[in-house]
Design an enzyme around this catalytic site. Sequence first.
Site, short mmCIF file in Angstrom:
data_model
loop_
_atom_site.label_atom_id
_atom_site.label_comp_id
_atom_site.label_asym_id
_atom_site.label_seq_id
_atom_site.Cartn_x
_atom_site.Cartn_y
_atom_site.Cartn_z
N GLY A 16 0.83 -1.21 0.00
CA GLY A 16 0.00 0.00 0.00
C GLY A 16 0.86 1.26 0.00
O GLY A 16 1.95 1.27 0.57
N GLY A 80 -1.13 -8.85 -7.13
CA GLY A 80 -0.25 -9.27 -8.21
C GLY A 80 0.58 -10.50 -7.92
O GLY A 80 0.39 -11.18 -6.91
N GLY A 119 6.08 -3.24 3.34
CA GLY A 119 5.66 -3.72 4.66
C GLY A 119 5.93 -5.21 4.83
O GLY A 119 6.76 -5.79 4.11
N ILE A 143 1.78 2.29 7.38
CA ILE A 143 1.14 3.32 8.21
C ILE A 143 0.58 2.67 9.47
O ILE A 143 0.37 3.34 10.46
CB ILE A 143 0.02 4.10 7.47
CG1 ILE A 143 -1.16 3.20 7.12
CG2 ILE A 143 0.53 4.85 6.28
CD1 ILE A 143 -2.43 3.99 6.87
N ASP A 144 0.35 1.35 9.43
CA ASP A 144 -0.24 0.67 10.59
C ASP A 144 0.74 0.55 11.76
O ASP A 144 0.33 0.23 12.87
CB ASP A 144 -0.70 -0.74 10.21
CG ASP A 144 -1.90 -0.73 9.26
OD1 ASP A 144 -2.38 0.37 8.94
OD2 ASP A 144 -2.34 -1.81 8.85
N MET A 186 -7.78 3.04 9.91
CA MET A 186 -7.07 1.84 9.43
C MET A 186 -6.38 1.11 10.59
O MET A 186 -6.19 1.68 11.66
CB MET A 186 -6.07 2.22 8.35
CG MET A 186 -6.75 2.40 6.99
SD MET A 186 -5.57 2.64 5.66
CE MET A 186 -6.67 2.52 4.24
N ARG A 188 -5.39 -3.16 10.45
CA ARG A 188 -5.95 -4.51 10.23
C ARG A 188 -5.79 -5.40 11.45
O ARG A 188 -6.74 -5.97 11.96
CB ARG A 188 -5.22 -5.21 9.08
CG ARG A 188 -5.40 -4.62 7.75
CD ARG A 188 -4.71 -5.50 6.73
NE ARG A 188 -5.52 -6.67 6.45
CZ ARG A 188 -6.51 -6.71 5.57
NH1 ARG A 188 -6.79 -5.65 4.85
NH2 ARG A 188 -7.18 -7.82 5.37
N ARG A 283 -23.66 9.01 14.36
CA ARG A 283 -23.19 9.12 12.97
C ARG A 283 -21.85 8.41 12.87
O ARG A 283 -21.12 8.31 13.86
CB ARG A 283 -22.99 10.59 12.57
CG ARG A 283 -24.24 11.42 12.51
CD ARG A 283 -25.07 11.08 11.26
NE ARG A 283 -26.19 12.00 11.12
CZ ARG A 283 -27.39 11.83 11.69
NH1 ARG A 283 -27.61 10.77 12.46
NH2 ARG A 283 -28.36 12.70 11.50
N ARG A 292 -3.78 7.50 4.20
CA ARG A 292 -2.57 7.10 3.47
C ARG A 292 -2.14 8.14 2.45
O ARG A 292 -1.07 8.01 1.84
CB ARG A 292 -2.83 5.77 2.74
CG ARG A 292 -2.90 4.59 3.63
CD ARG A 292 -2.27 3.35 3.06
NE ARG A 292 -2.48 3.10 1.67
CZ ARG A 292 -3.08 2.00 1.18
NH1 ARG A 292 -3.54 1.09 1.99
NH2 ARG A 292 -3.19 1.81 -0.11
O1 F6P Z 1 -1.78 -2.47 5.58
C1 F6P Z 1 -2.01 -1.13 5.43
C2 F6P Z 1 -3.43 -0.82 5.14
O2 F6P Z 1 -3.52 0.55 5.16
C3 F6P Z 1 -4.44 -1.48 6.10
O3 F6P Z 1 -4.63 -0.78 7.28
C4 F6P Z 1 -5.68 -1.56 5.23
O4 F6P Z 1 -6.51 -2.60 5.64
C5 F6P Z 1 -5.11 -1.82 3.88
O5 F6P Z 1 -3.83 -1.25 3.85
C6 F6P Z 1 -5.96 -1.25 2.77
O6 F6P Z 1 -5.41 -1.59 1.55
P1 F6P Z 1 -6.04 -1.24 0.14
O7 F6P Z 1 -5.35 -0.01 -0.35
O8 F6P Z 1 -5.75 -2.42 -0.71
O9 F6P Z 1 -7.51 -0.99 0.31
#
Ligand code: F6P
Length: 366
Positions: A16, A80, A119, A143-144, A186, A188, A283, A292
């Site tokens: 990412g 990919g 990553g 970024i996580d 974000m 995961r 909300r 990102r």
């Molecule tokens: O792993 C980094 C991340 O930003 C996760 O927090 C998120 O789930 C994922 O990438 C999202 O990826 P994509 O750009 O494929 O939606």
Amino acid sequence: MKNPDTKRIGVLTSGGDCPGLNAVIRGVVRAAAERGWESIGFSDGYEGLLAPVRYRKLDPNGIDGIMPLGGTILGTTNRGRFAAKVGEGKKASIPKAILAEARETFEGLGLHALVCIGGDGSLSTALQLQKAGMPVVGVPKTIDNDLNATATTFGFDSAVEVVVDALDRLHTTAKSHKRLMVVEVMGRHAGWIALHGGLGGGADVVLIPEIPYHMDKLVQFVKNRTHDGFGSTMVVVAEGAKESGKSVSTKQAKLRTKGEVRLGGLGERLAEELEAATGQEARSVSLGHLQRGGTPSALDRILATRFGVGAVRLIEQRKFGHMVSYQNYHVGGVPIAKAVGTLKTVDPAGETVSAARSVGISFGDR
Ligand code: F6P
């Protein structure tokens, strides 16, 4: 005659995108040029190594001004033929034919080393390239902030700033309308963005993958706040958070491409459930890829630059199979294998969670 010390190195960005990638590229190219080395950049991550091979020469003049740019000038992919990460703790092997083709490109271009910026999954791929005979060095990117063997990575600070800015803005509506506001961020497998964003943005509830929440406790917490005279409640929820006994909320029933399943939707669901259970209007907002995108923070630019220079230093020291790492305010190197085994997650009993609890933040577990 060609100077025998002249090296030619490749650089690619994989996984990412993330604020600071261009600052790393700039650091690599400048530090390489300082040593009289040539740099080339592959397009779209590892895919650029395969036919039709896509690369371009990079020199300090040609990349002038890229530092503040978000994304990556080289392009990237987290899908990919090289996708090595298919789920938490699950890694895929890159087919031998793909590795052989990449090696042919590597040798055909007369490369001495490849800088792989990525990553957990992308660094696992880098290790497989190394084992297939291509000297690699890694630059950790996420970024996580969930990569082991480095105290932090560039991109995380920029993402947290986006969350804090969003909370500052959302507090005004929440307070004015006396609403519950649920902000999905974000993360995961690790709740670093939610935890740091929630702390910096004054959240009342932070829900993270490491601490399963209980709906009844969450509802009681909101009701207590109302009873205590707080008109609004700000909830920050990581996309990978789970209600106790339940599984994560996904946007895809099944994978359409190789890679990881897309998460999302928890924030919206939670807002509906909390509104129904508390009677307070709610909300939800999902910050998604806003976290990102855009220009890197000053801190991320500095760290990314140091990482880029550090990668060139690792090549000079012939520390292949290593990645740059930030520990005790110092950029050094560690074996990539140390970073890709397990993820760095939030310690539920750690100091940051404890500090958050001390300022009244609920994690929905007590
Ligand atoms: O792993 C980094 C991340 O930003 C996760 O927090 C998120 O789930 C994922 O990438 C999202 O990826 P994509 O750009 O494929 O939606």
